[in-house]
Design an enzyme around this catalytic site. Structure first.
Site, PDB file in Angstrom:
ATOM      1  N   SER A 298       0.890  -1.094  -0.158  1.00 45.45           N
ATOM      2  CA  SER A 298       0.043   0.061   0.039  1.00 45.45           C
ATOM      3  C   SER A 298       0.942   1.359   0.048  1.00 45.45           C
ATOM      4  O   SER A 298       1.718   1.349  -0.768  1.00 45.45           O
ATOM      5  CB  SER A 298      -0.909  -0.047   1.351  1.00 45.45           C
ATOM      6  N   ASP A 354      -8.680  -5.249  -5.890  1.00 44.63           N
ATOM      7  CA  ASP A 354      -8.230  -4.110  -5.049  1.00 44.63           C
ATOM      8  C   ASP A 354      -8.175  -2.921  -5.598  1.00 44.63           C
ATOM      9  O   ASP A 354      -7.624  -2.604  -6.597  1.00 44.63           O
ATOM     10  CB  ASP A 354      -6.676  -4.763  -4.447  1.00 44.63           C
ATOM     11  N   HIS A 409      -7.506  -5.762   0.159  1.00 45.24           N
ATOM     12  CA  HIS A 409      -6.434  -5.193   0.155  1.00 45.24           C
ATOM     13  C   HIS A 409      -5.336  -5.668   1.252  1.00 45.24           C
ATOM     14  O   HIS A 409      -4.196  -5.144   1.225  1.00 45.24           O
ATOM     15  CB  HIS A 409      -6.614  -3.610   0.632  1.00 45.24           C
TER      16      HIS A 409
END
Length: 512
Positions: A298, A354, A409
């Site tokens: 991320s 995602d 995610h």
């Protein structure tokens, strides 16, 4: 190269998904519950984006290609097998596995040696979550719960053959961004900084197996994908001396510092570059081949690219690779071109469902390059870099269907899918060994038949201990696990001595 210090703009408030809000998700490691209501508007927005982007999310009741009709027998089968395969000697192929040919012919089908290396670096990134103190009632909220000498041992990663040499701290220049966890107490270890990752280096045995001395930088990311929902198109800021530009919030996190803070008198950039420089110069000075592998999930994947760019500028010829998971776009076409010219190799692992890898630049992105003949190169368009390994939640028989942005995610979901990936056209790998239970550490993605509770990863008794008087209290940290700038400096000195002694021992056993 000195990067400019940028002013950080407040990251958007986190929203929720998959039946859990962000607070309960990020505090799942301590089991801190929250009654915060779901932001229905954000959820509707995410669902609309899912439809717009054609992510093919299946209804909750639809689960294709289930391999097990008797889940009890699955339990017996999986619980009695190792979670990893024997390590292979990959020294002769390390450059290809490190991306020298952009992983050509290694991704589809996925080479088993590369799969192991991707999972290894993914677990290094996962460590930044597993060891992070999310507890807002702790005076050490925002720090690592263990000192660097215990980190891998506590998390079961000693088997990978690396030693942590440095912790990295980051801060916000002005506002308190969502990624920065803060204690509710007045007297805390730091009011400005968070532990953001670490630097590690391969030991002698692992170095022989992989064919070079590998320096790893692991960056902590964000847990909830909803932190990106209100941040689709932020400003691009110049980096370097050319036309390259990157998202200004990412650059701010990487470069912010304040001389009046305890942990960020130097920026995350300066901290990591000082350590990498020390390690590269030491091991290259001993005649060893050295590589740098930077990983992150991320936000951590975005910081990894900035770190790779700066390192490649300062160390021409050094093998620099990035292995990122669920990372957003970071910069423009010129930034991608400069990374290519510098020889940085990037492998982006993404999950089809995602949303984060599609941001920022959800509309204006590299797809517009087809119109370059008409519009010319658009400097303000966000662009992904490197090779892509695309995974699909629907490929795994162990994962729930339905809309679950938090689960999509989750880094543990990514690692599960990597472990089971054979090729784009193949079913989930029957020989996948990584523990499926890990998927539900901080989300609810596993099918109910597995009977694995959601968000199960937490401290025993939610961190409380029973004292000698029979009262349940928050324990004090061991002195060695308390963050200390003084301790950081003392460790640097002892590490240099240790590295020198270790090298002497390896070269001349008689000295030992």
């Amino acid at each position: 190269m000195a990067l400019p210090t940028m002013i950080h703009t407040h990251l958007p408030p986190a929203l929720s998904g998959g039946g859990m809000n962000r607070i309960s998700a990020v505090y799942a490691h301590q089991g801190v519950a929250s009654d915060t209501k779901l932001n229905r508007g954000a959820r509707r927005l995410a669902e609309s984006l899912t439809t717009l982007l054609n992510l093919n999310i299946e209804p909750l009741c639809s689960r294709k290609n289930l391999q097990y009709s008797n889940w009890d027998s699955f339990d017996d089968e999986k619980h009695n097998t190792p979670t990893t395969s024997p390590k292979e000697m990959i020294a002769d192929k390390w450059r290809e596995l490190h991306g020298s040919s952009d992983w050509e012919k290694l991704l589809d089908p996925l080479h088993p040696w590369l799969r192991r290396e991707i999972v290894k670096y993914g677990e290094f990134a996962q460590a930044t979550y597993d060891a992070f103190d999310f507890d807002s009632f702790s005076e050490y909220c925002g720090s690592c719960r263990y000192n660097r000498n215990k980190l891998f041992e506590k998390l079961g990663l000693s088997k990978n053959g690396y030693k942590v040499t440095k912790y990295i701290y980051a801060m916000s220049a002005i506002e308190m961004p969502q990624w920065l966890e803060r204690s509710r107490l007045m007297d805390t270890w730091s009011k400005d900084s968070n532990w953001m990752g670490y630097v590690a280096v391969s030991d002698d045995e692992e170095t022989r197996r992989i064919g070079r001395r590998d320096i790893v930088v692991a960056w902590r990311g964000t847990v909830a994908p909803s932190e990106w929902y209100e941040d689709f198109q932020r400003n691009l800021e110049p980096i370097g001396i050319g036309d390259a530009k990157v998202e200004h919030g990412f650059l701010s996190i990487y470069t912010s510092k304040n001389e009046f803070t305890r942990y960020n008198k130097s920026s995350a950039s300066e901290q990591v570059m000082k350590e990498v420089t020390k390690l590269v110069q030491f091991y290259q000075g001993q005649g060893e081949e050295v590589s740098l592998t930077i990983t992150g999930h991320s936000l951590g994947g975005a910081l990894a690219l900035l770190n790779a760019y700066e390192t490649a500028v300062n160390f021409p010829g050094l093998a620099v690779s990035v292995v990122s998971f669920g990372a957003p776009r970071v910069g423009n076409c010129a930034f991608r071109a400069e990374l290519d010219d510098l020889g940085v190799k990037t492998l982006r692992v993404v999950v089809k469902q995602d949303l984060v890898p599609r941001m920022p630049g959800i509309v204006f992105n590299e797809s517009l390059q087809r119109f370059d003949d008409i519009t010319g190169t658009l400097e303000w368009v966000y662009t992904h870099v490197g090779a892509e390994l695309k995974l699909d939640v629907s490929s795994s028989p162990y994962l729930k269907r339905g809309f679950n942005p938090l689960g999509f995610h989750s880094l543990e979901t990514y690692l599960h899918l990597v472990d089971g990936y054979l090729s784009a056209e193949s079913a989930f790998r029957s020989g996948a060994r990584r523990d499926v239970t890990l998927v539900n550490k901080a989300c609810d993605m596993l099918v109910d038949e597995l009977r694995i509770p959601q968000c199960w990863y937490q401290l025993a008794n939610k961190g409380l201990v029973c004292n000698e008087h029979g009262r349940w209290v928050k324990p004090r940290r061991e002195p060695e696990d308390i963050p200390s700038p003084t301790g950081e400096q003392a460790h640097d000195l002892s590490l240099r001595i240790e590295m020198q002694e270790s090298y002497k021992c390896s070269k001349n056993l008689a000295i030992c």
